[in-house]
Scaffold this motif. Structure first.
Motif, PDB file in Angstrom:
ATOM      1  N   UNK A  10       1.026  -1.170  -0.132  1.00 31.28           N
ATOM      2  CA  UNK A  10       0.070   0.124   0.145  1.00 31.28           C
ATOM      3  C   UNK A  10       0.921   1.149  -0.079  1.00 31.28           C
ATOM      4  N   UNK A  11       0.853   1.994  -0.853  1.00 29.66           N
ATOM      5  CA  UNK A  11       1.583   3.225  -0.868  1.00 29.66           C
ATOM      6  C   UNK A  11       0.759   4.391  -0.856  1.00 29.66           C
ATOM      7  N   UNK A  12       1.049   5.341   0.459  1.00 26.14           N
ATOM      8  CA  UNK A  12       0.414   6.423   0.805  1.00 26.14           C
ATOM      9  C   UNK A  12       0.959   7.659   0.380  1.00 26.14           C
ATOM     10  N   UNK A  26      -5.355  -1.842   8.441  1.00 32.51           N
ATOM     11  CA  UNK A  26      -5.352  -1.396   9.911  1.00 32.51           C
ATOM     12  C   UNK A  26      -4.337  -0.240  10.192  1.00 32.51           C
ATOM     13  N   UNK A  27      -2.989  -0.642   9.570  1.00 32.23           N
ATOM     14  CA  UNK A  27      -1.881   0.435   9.806  1.00 32.23           C
ATOM     15  C   UNK A  27      -2.098   1.690   8.928  1.00 32.23           C
ATOM     16  N   UNK A  28      -2.972   1.385   7.972  1.00 33.43           N
ATOM     17  CA  UNK A  28      -3.179   2.833   7.016  1.00 33.43           C
ATOM     18  C   UNK A  28      -4.110   3.407   7.745  1.00 33.43           C
ATOM     19  N   UNK A  29      -5.187   2.832   8.259  1.00 36.85           N
ATOM     20  CA  UNK A  29      -6.235   3.638   9.096  1.00 36.85           C
ATOM     21  C   UNK A  29      -5.610   4.194  10.351  1.00 36.85           C
ATOM     22  N   UNK A  45      -2.873  11.016  11.650  1.00 34.57           N
ATOM     23  CA  UNK A  45      -1.776  11.654  12.060  1.00 34.57           C
ATOM     24  C   UNK A  45      -1.313  12.696  11.010  1.00 34.57           C
ATOM     25  N   UNK A  46      -1.692  12.586   9.753  1.00 38.50           N
ATOM     26  CA  UNK A  46      -1.446  13.566   8.791  1.00 38.50           C
ATOM     27  C   UNK A  46      -2.668  13.958   7.892  1.00 38.50           C
ATOM     28  N   UNK A  47      -3.492  14.722   8.607  1.00 35.09           N
ATOM     29  CA  UNK A  47      -4.882  15.012   7.911  1.00 35.09           C
ATOM     30  C   UNK A  47      -4.704  15.994   6.868  1.00 35.09           C
TER      31      UNK A  47
END
Length: 417
Positions: A181-183, A240-243, A248-250
């Motif tokens: 998953x790339x954010x 779960x980690x992405x959620x 933290x970075x809105x």
């Protein structure tokens, strides 16, 4: 987990004339099906270099993928090298021959003898159909290794990989799973980002999730990777980690994967029924280029003015010449007037403006290179914000364009425009 090496053939890549996007794309596709790429190798268009690379890769990897050197010209020598490596001879493949003839017939083009030779393949190989060109892909199996040779033309290579090779690789190997998953983040540097999310990043180790920081001008991508046998479980852990990361970075997370800032902004504009125009000075049309690269952007993008000279700022955008003389073209007041002029003259709901010192020259003590003002004209007012960037011209242009798009995105999301 099965391993792979990607071999790219081409003098043009070694001398920097062409960027090797093929290897990056192939690596991404293999990772998605659970194959670990352990090496990229680039070699010249030389017979012995191909043989040596194949010999080395055979000792290192389970899967060897080769791209390049399969065209009709004399420097396309991959097939002859494959024949020597596997101790085979070239034979005519009737199916490929008919395919080549059909393509030339479709375009009314004369079929030359060099084109007919494209239907020759090493005996015993499995032909991978090329629906996008004449050179076929080829698959070989020897000593529990799989070798796949592909043309170097990107759209042909991608077609064969997606339509032919990946299903065969998945079938051949009992593959594990790799979940990525790339954010995508904007507006925060790598070191500040790492500090902000350090506790979250440390928690990933407990779940055996890897984290990579992938910075580029104006952006930092966070890639999460989990490996194992149970794909659904891996996907759940990463999700779960992405959620947990998002709160933290809105202000900085704007998308995932290969999504672009222009796509995200365009979707918001379409949903809200708002139109946009731009007035660009230091970005020189880069913002308009990003917006118009998205299919259907005419639904919301009215157009833009590249007002590089003060004459255009005054004549087309209506900026007061006296204001430019007093404050300078790179100023809050001029950025505001540019945004207002774009919105008024192009009759859009919203407008973005940019003015700055992109560099590497033109800076002063008061306004050093990298000084940029970005203006926004919205339905709730007009304002501008100053940014102090670096001294690299290309980087400054890219960062300014992305920052401008993100400022408008945040306005749309947070201020109910």
């Amino acid at each position: 987990m099965k391993s792979a090496e990607i071999i790219t053939i081409g003098d043009e890549i070694l001398i920097g004339q062409v960027i090797n996007t093929n290897a990056a794309w192939i690596g991404e596709q293999l990772s998605c099906i659970g194959v670990s790429v352990i090496q990229h190798t680039t070699i010249p268009d030389e017979h012995r270099a191909i043989i040596k690379a194949l010999q080395t890769a055979s000792d290192n990897a389970d899967l060897i993928i080769i791209t390049g050197g399969l065209g009709p010209t004399k420097d396309d020598i991959t097939k002859t090298a494959l024949c020597e490596f596997f101790q085979k001879k070239l034979v005519l493949n009737d199916e490929v021959a008919k395919h080549v003839e059909k393509i030339f017939s479709r375009y009314g083009t004369q079929l030359l003898s060099v084109n007919k030779k494209q239907a020759e393949v090493p005996e015993g190989c499995r032909v991978l159909k090329n629906n996008h060109g004449t050179a076929p892909g080829m698959l070989f199996e020897e000593n529990n290794k799989v070798y796949i040779s592909l043309p170097g033309v990107p759209y042909e290579m991608k077609g064969i990989i997606e339509e032919e090779a990946l299903p065969l690789i998945t079938e051949k190997f009992n593959l594990g799973a790799i979940v990525h998953r790339t954010i995508l983040t904007q507006g925060i540097g790598e070191s500040f980002l790492a500090e902000k999310i350090k506790d979250w990043a440390n928690s990933l180790e407990k779940e055996s999730i890897g984290l990579a920081y992938l910075p580029s001008p104006g952006l930092v991508r966070l890639r999460l990777t989990a490996k194992g046998l149970d794909r659904p479980n891996l996907e759940k852990k990463v999700s779960v980690a992405v959620d947990a990361l998002r709160p933290l970075l809105p202000k900085h997370i704007f998308g995932e994967g290969n999504t672009t800032m222009a796509e995200v902004l365009g979707k918001l504009l379409r949903e809200k029924g708002l139109s946009l125009s731009v007035a660009e000075s230091c970005t020189g049309g880069n913002i308009a280029l990003k917006l118009t690269s998205i299919p259907g952007s005419s639904d919301y993008f009215k157009g833009g003015v590249v007002s590089y000279s003060n004459e255009i700022k005054v004549g087309l955008l209506g900026v007061d010449a006296a204001l430019i003389k007093k404050r300078g073209a790179v100023s809050e007041a001029v950025a505001i007037e540019m945004a207002k002029g774009a919105r008024d003259h192009l009759k859009s709901d919203l407008a973005i403006s940019t003015t700055g010192v992109a560099g590497p020259t033109g800076g002063t003590e008061e306004k050093p290179v990298g000084t940029v003002w970005i203006g926004l004209a919205t339905t709730k007012g007009i304002w501008a914000k100053k940014f102090q960037l670096g001294d690299n011209r290309e980087r400054n242009i890219e960062v300014t364009a992305l920052t401008a798009l993100n400022l408008l995105r945040l306005e749309l999301v947070n201020n109910n425009l």
